[in-house]
Design a protein around this motif. Structure first.
Motif, PDB file in Angstrom:
ATOM      1  N   MET A   1      96.636  36.817  61.674  1.00 48.35           N
ATOM      2  CA  MET A   1      96.690  38.268  61.854  1.00 48.35           C
ATOM      3  C   MET A   1      98.111  38.671  62.207  1.00 48.35           C
ATOM      4  SD  MET A   1      93.560  39.238  61.330  1.00 48.35           S
ATOM      5  CE  MET A   1      93.756  40.945  61.841  1.00 48.35           C
ATOM      6  N   GLU A   2      98.700  39.544  61.390  1.00 49.32           N
ATOM      7  CA  GLU A   2     100.034  40.074  61.710  1.00 49.32           C
ATOM      8  C   GLU A   2      99.846  41.365  62.493  1.00 49.32           C
ATOM      9  OE1 GLU A   2     104.424  40.371  59.727  1.00 49.32           O
ATOM     10  OE2 GLU A   2     102.692  40.357  58.393  1.00 49.32           O
ATOM     11  N   GLY A   3      99.454  41.198  63.741  1.00 52.58           N
ATOM     12  CA  GLY A   3      99.139  42.321  64.609  1.00 52.58           C
ATOM     13  C   GLY A   3      97.641  42.507  64.745  1.00 52.58           C
ATOM     14  N   LEU A   4      97.234  43.020  65.910  1.00 52.52           N
ATOM     15  CA  LEU A   4      95.812  43.200  66.197  1.00 52.52           C
ATOM     16  C   LEU A   4      95.422  44.670  66.306  1.00 52.52           C
ATOM     17  CD1 LEU A   4      95.167  40.334  68.809  1.00 52.52           C
ATOM     18  CD2 LEU A   4      94.608  40.366  66.364  1.00 52.52           C
ATOM     19  N   SER A   5      96.156  45.547  65.631  1.00 49.43           N
ATOM     20  CA  SER A   5      95.802  46.972  65.687  1.00 49.43           C
ATOM     21  C   SER A   5      94.422  47.225  65.099  1.00 49.43           C
ATOM     22  CB  SER A   5      96.844  47.815  64.945  1.00 49.43           C
ATOM     23  OG  SER A   5      96.929  47.439  63.576  1.00 49.43           O
ATOM     24  N   GLY A   6      93.984  46.356  64.189  1.00 46.41           N
ATOM     25  CA  GLY A   6      92.676  46.517  63.574  1.00 46.41           C
ATOM     26  C   GLY A   6      91.517  46.313  64.519  1.00 46.41           C
ATOM     27  N   LEU A   7      91.786  45.772  65.711  1.00 39.98           N
ATOM     28  CA  LEU A   7      90.717  45.556  66.692  1.00 39.98           C
ATOM     29  C   LEU A   7      90.454  46.789  67.547  1.00 39.98           C
ATOM     30  CD1 LEU A   7      91.329  42.647  65.787  1.00 39.98           C
ATOM     31  CD2 LEU A   7      91.001  41.922  68.153  1.00 39.98           C
ATOM     32  N   HIS A   8      91.365  47.766  67.526  1.00 42.72           N
ATOM     33  CA  HIS A   8      91.240  48.971  68.359  1.00 42.72           C
ATOM     34  C   HIS A   8      90.946  48.619  69.815  1.00 42.72           C
ATOM     35  CE1 HIS A   8      90.664  52.740  65.610  1.00 42.72           C
ATOM     36  NE2 HIS A   8      91.839  52.169  65.486  1.00 42.72           N
ATOM     37  N   GLY A   9      91.615  47.581  70.305  1.00 47.48           N
ATOM     38  CA  GLY A   9      91.481  47.210  71.711  1.00 47.48           C
ATOM     39  C   GLY A   9      90.245  46.400  72.055  1.00 47.48           C
ATOM     40  N   ARG A  10      89.470  46.003  71.059  1.00 47.52           N
ATOM     41  CA  ARG A  10      88.236  45.247  71.309  1.00 47.52           C
ATOM     42  C   ARG A  10      88.546  43.746  71.325  1.00 47.52           C
ATOM     43  NH1 ARG A  10      87.075  49.315  67.603  1.00 47.52           N
ATOM     44  NH2 ARG A  10      85.567  50.879  68.297  1.00 47.52           N
ATOM     45  N   VAL A  11      88.773  43.207  72.504  1.00 46.43           N
ATOM     46  CA  VAL A  11      89.130  41.797  72.642  1.00 46.43           C
ATOM     47  C   VAL A  11      88.034  40.896  72.096  1.00 46.43           C
ATOM     48  CG1 VAL A  11      89.649  39.957  74.297  1.00 46.43           C
ATOM     49  CG2 VAL A  11      90.665  42.235  74.593  1.00 46.43           C
ATOM     50  N   ASP A  12      86.773  41.255  72.306  1.00 48.70           N
ATOM     51  CA  ASP A  12      85.668  40.406  71.862  1.00 48.70           C
ATOM     52  C   ASP A  12      85.648  40.221  70.351  1.00 48.70           C
ATOM     53  OD1 ASP A  12      84.821  40.026  74.427  1.00 48.70           O
ATOM     54  OD2 ASP A  12      83.208  41.518  74.349  1.00 48.70           O
TER      55      ASP A  12
ATOM     56  N   CYS B   1      98.862  36.001  56.389  1.00 45.50           N
ATOM     57  CA  CYS B   1      98.471  36.972  57.409  1.00 45.50           C
ATOM     58  C   CYS B   1      97.768  38.191  56.840  1.00 45.50           C
ATOM     59  CB  CYS B   1      99.698  37.428  58.200  1.00 45.50           C
ATOM     60  SG  CYS B   1     100.223  36.239  59.437  1.00 45.50           S
ATOM     61  N   ILE B   2      96.866  38.732  57.649  1.00 46.75           N
ATOM     62  CA  ILE B   2      96.257  40.035  57.392  1.00 46.75           C
ATOM     63  C   ILE B   2      97.169  41.061  58.060  1.00 46.75           C
ATOM     64  CG2 ILE B   2      94.170  41.428  57.599  1.00 46.75           C
ATOM     65  CD1 ILE B   2      93.901  38.663  56.088  1.00 46.75           C
ATOM     66  N   TRP B   3      97.855  41.828  57.229  1.00 46.40           N
ATOM     67  CA  TRP B   3      98.866  42.771  57.716  1.00 46.40           C
ATOM     68  C   TRP B   3      98.429  44.184  57.388  1.00 46.40           C
ATOM     69  CZ3 TRP B   3     103.366  44.359  54.216  1.00 46.40           C
ATOM     70  CH2 TRP B   3     104.216  45.270  54.868  1.00 46.40           C
ATOM     71  N   ILE B   4      98.411  45.038  58.404  1.00 46.31           N
ATOM     72  CA  ILE B   4      98.099  46.452  58.195  1.00 46.31           C
ATOM     73  C   ILE B   4      99.382  47.123  57.734  1.00 46.31           C
ATOM     74  CG2 ILE B   4      97.026  48.523  59.161  1.00 46.31           C
ATOM     75  CD1 ILE B   4      95.273  45.960  59.226  1.00 46.31           C
ATOM     76  N   ASP B   5      99.619  47.109  56.406  1.00 41.60           N
ATOM     77  CA  ASP B   5     100.866  47.636  55.864  1.00 41.60           C
ATOM     78  C   ASP B   5     100.970  49.138  56.138  1.00 41.60           C
ATOM     79  OD1 ASP B   5      98.644  47.054  54.253  1.00 41.60           O
ATOM     80  OD2 ASP B   5      99.679  47.521  52.404  1.00 41.60           O
ATOM     81  N   PRO B   6     102.193  49.642  56.353  1.00 46.59           N
ATOM     82  CA  PRO B   6     102.397  51.007  56.843  1.00 46.59           C
ATOM     83  C   PRO B   6     101.632  52.120  56.134  1.00 46.59           C
ATOM     84  CG  PRO B   6     104.456  49.819  56.949  1.00 46.59           C
ATOM     85  CD  PRO B   6     103.471  48.890  56.283  1.00 46.59           C
ATOM     86  N   PRO B   7     101.423  52.071  54.825  1.00 44.74           N
ATOM     87  CA  PRO B   7     100.663  53.186  54.226  1.00 44.74           C
ATOM     88  C   PRO B   7      99.220  53.293  54.730  1.00 44.74           C
ATOM     89  CG  PRO B   7     101.886  51.996  52.545  1.00 44.74           C
ATOM     90  CD  PRO B   7     101.969  51.180  53.802  1.00 44.74           C
ATOM     91  N   TYR B   8      98.737  52.259  55.435  1.00 48.32           N
ATOM     92  CA  TYR B   8      97.332  52.222  55.837  1.00 48.32           C
ATOM     93  C   TYR B   8      97.139  52.203  57.354  1.00 48.32           C
ATOM     94  CZ  TYR B   8      96.918  50.981  50.930  1.00 48.32           C
ATOM     95  OH  TYR B   8      97.003  50.985  49.568  1.00 48.32           O
ATOM     96  N   THR B   9      98.182  52.548  58.099  1.00 47.28           N
ATOM     97  CA  THR B   9      98.102  52.429  59.549  1.00 47.28           C
ATOM     98  C   THR B   9      97.253  53.506  60.217  1.00 47.28           C
ATOM     99  OG1 THR B   9     100.241  53.583  59.687  1.00 47.28           O
ATOM    100  CG2 THR B   9     100.280  51.184  59.830  1.00 47.28           C
ATOM    101  N   GLU B  10      96.816  54.505  59.464  1.00 50.52           N
ATOM    102  CA  GLU B  10      95.966  55.538  60.078  1.00 50.52           C
ATOM    103  C   GLU B  10      94.558  55.012  60.360  1.00 50.52           C
ATOM    104  OE1 GLU B  10      95.919  59.156  57.891  1.00 50.52           O
ATOM    105  OE2 GLU B  10      98.074  59.529  58.123  1.00 50.52           O
ATOM    106  N   ASN B  11      94.141  53.981  59.650  1.00 48.70           N
ATOM    107  CA  ASN B  11      92.812  53.407  59.866  1.00 48.70           C
ATOM    108  C   ASN B  11      92.897  51.887  59.812  1.00 48.70           C
ATOM    109  OD1 ASN B  11      90.103  52.779  60.029  1.00 48.70           O
ATOM    110  ND2 ASN B  11      89.450  54.245  58.474  1.00 48.70           N
ATOM    111  N   PRO B  12      93.482  51.264  60.844  1.00 51.72           N
ATOM    112  CA  PRO B  12      93.691  49.816  60.822  1.00 51.72           C
ATOM    113  C   PRO B  12      92.416  48.985  60.628  1.00 51.72           C
ATOM    114  CG  PRO B  12      95.008  50.819  62.548  1.00 51.72           C
ATOM    115  CD  PRO B  12      94.089  51.890  62.040  1.00 51.72           C
TER     116      PRO B  12
END
Length: 326
Positions: free
Chosen positions: A106-117, A49-60
């Motif tokens: 993907m371990e979570g989709l926060s990196g999409l910033h709500g962009r479903v496409d 999985c691509i995981w946004i590990d906690p130290p990097y959650t300010e810019n997924p």
């Protein structure tokens, strides 16, 4: 000891370690730090999985791209021992050739910033699996850290629709209970809980209650047994205790809905682990991928047949991959 069947580990944070090591100047990380243990455990396929590990959650989005880039570079260097898989046929071919088959997720989709496409972009990059959230509340869903009766958002429903259209596995392991039931109600194909255990044996928010396990099984899905100690037993986590979780789920819904989702973290740095846990407890007898055969030995000692072990090791998950991804 009897030779075990090839194992499909349905949850790994391998590429988090690869990214951190590559950013520190290392190369060929899988060969140097991972392949020996994986081979000792007879792991032939993994969902990484691509995981946004906690130290990097300010810019997924930035972290998502960093990990994807590291994964691509790493797979180029490791092409003689590992290969990305995009289908069930790919997994079978790669494993038959003696290499490690890696399914990207993907371990979570926060990196999409709500962009479903952007799911279409991920699919084009080879991603075939996603959780909507990693514990947090995001634009798509409420994760396991949210104890309110809130689940999918309207964007989450759109994301699920697109994932089903594309042929991507939907994973509820980090969903809260409301999100789980919303997903169950909304999608039509089998779904998975890649790395969760039985709540009845360990009352942790990341584990599934009996009615959830029954609902997941009724849809043809699987639950991957997790070696992370906090999800096995609050006092004395061990391989024996994880086998108790296997027993419980088998007795509840049958052998066809159990898989392996070990979530080994022995290779993650203390900085990464300390960002989401304060515990230094390990699971006795299942500390790393090299110990996987011991779990199957325990199951055999409890009367599980070779067919049962093969289903848990890889057969059940391969059935779901064929049904959803193709």
């Amino acid at each position: 000891m009897k030779q075990d069947f090839g194992v499909f580990d349905v949850h790994s944070d391998l590429f988090t370690n690869v990214t951190l090591r590559r950013q520190a100047g290392e190369t060929d990380v899988i060969r140097a730090h991972h392949i020996r243990q994986l081979r000792a455990g007879n792991v032939c396929a993994m969902l990484c999985c691509i995981w946004i590990d906690p130290p990097y959650t300010e810019n997924p989005p930035a972290r998502m791209v960093e990990i994807m880039a590291s994964a691509c570079a790493e797979l180029r260097e490791a092409q003689d021992i590992a290969e990305a898989a995009h289908s069930a046929a790919d997994i079978e071919r790669i494993c038959a050739g003696g290499k490690l088959a890696i399914l990207l997720g993907m371990e979570g989709l926060s990196g999409l910033h709500g962009r479903v496409d952007f799911l279409d972009v991920l699919y084009a990059w080879g991603v075939r699996h996603a959780m909507l959230t990693w514990n947090e509340v995001n634009a798509f869903a409420h994760g396991a850290s949210c104890h309110e009766d809130k689940g999918l958002t309207s964007l989450g429903i759109k994301a699920l629709d697109r994932m089903e259209e594309l042929g991507m596995l939907v994973d509820v392991s980090h969903a809260n209970e409301r999100t789980f039931w919303d997903v169950c109600e909304h999608i039509t194909k089998p779904f998975i809980a890649s790395h969760s255990n039985a709540y009845a044996l360990c009352a942790h928010a990341r584990n599934l209650k009996d009615d959830q396990i029954k609902a997941l099984a009724a849809r043809g899905g699987v639950i991957g047994m997790n070696a992370w100690p906090e999800f096995i037993d609050g006092a004395a986590p061990s391989a024996e205790r994880l086998a108790d979780h296997v027993d419980h789920i088998r007795d509840l819904v049958g052998i066809d809905h159990i898989a392996c989702g070990f979530d080994f973290c022995d290779y993650l740095t203390s900085d990464t682990l300390d960002s989401f846990t304060s515990s230094d407890v390990v699971t006795e007898g299942l500390e790393s991928a090299a110990n996987i055969p011991s779990l199957f030995a325990l199951l055999r000692a409890r009367g599980y047949s070779e067919e049962d072990v093969e289903k848990i090791a890889h057969g059940n998950m391969m059935r779901v991959v064929k049904a959803v991804i193709g």
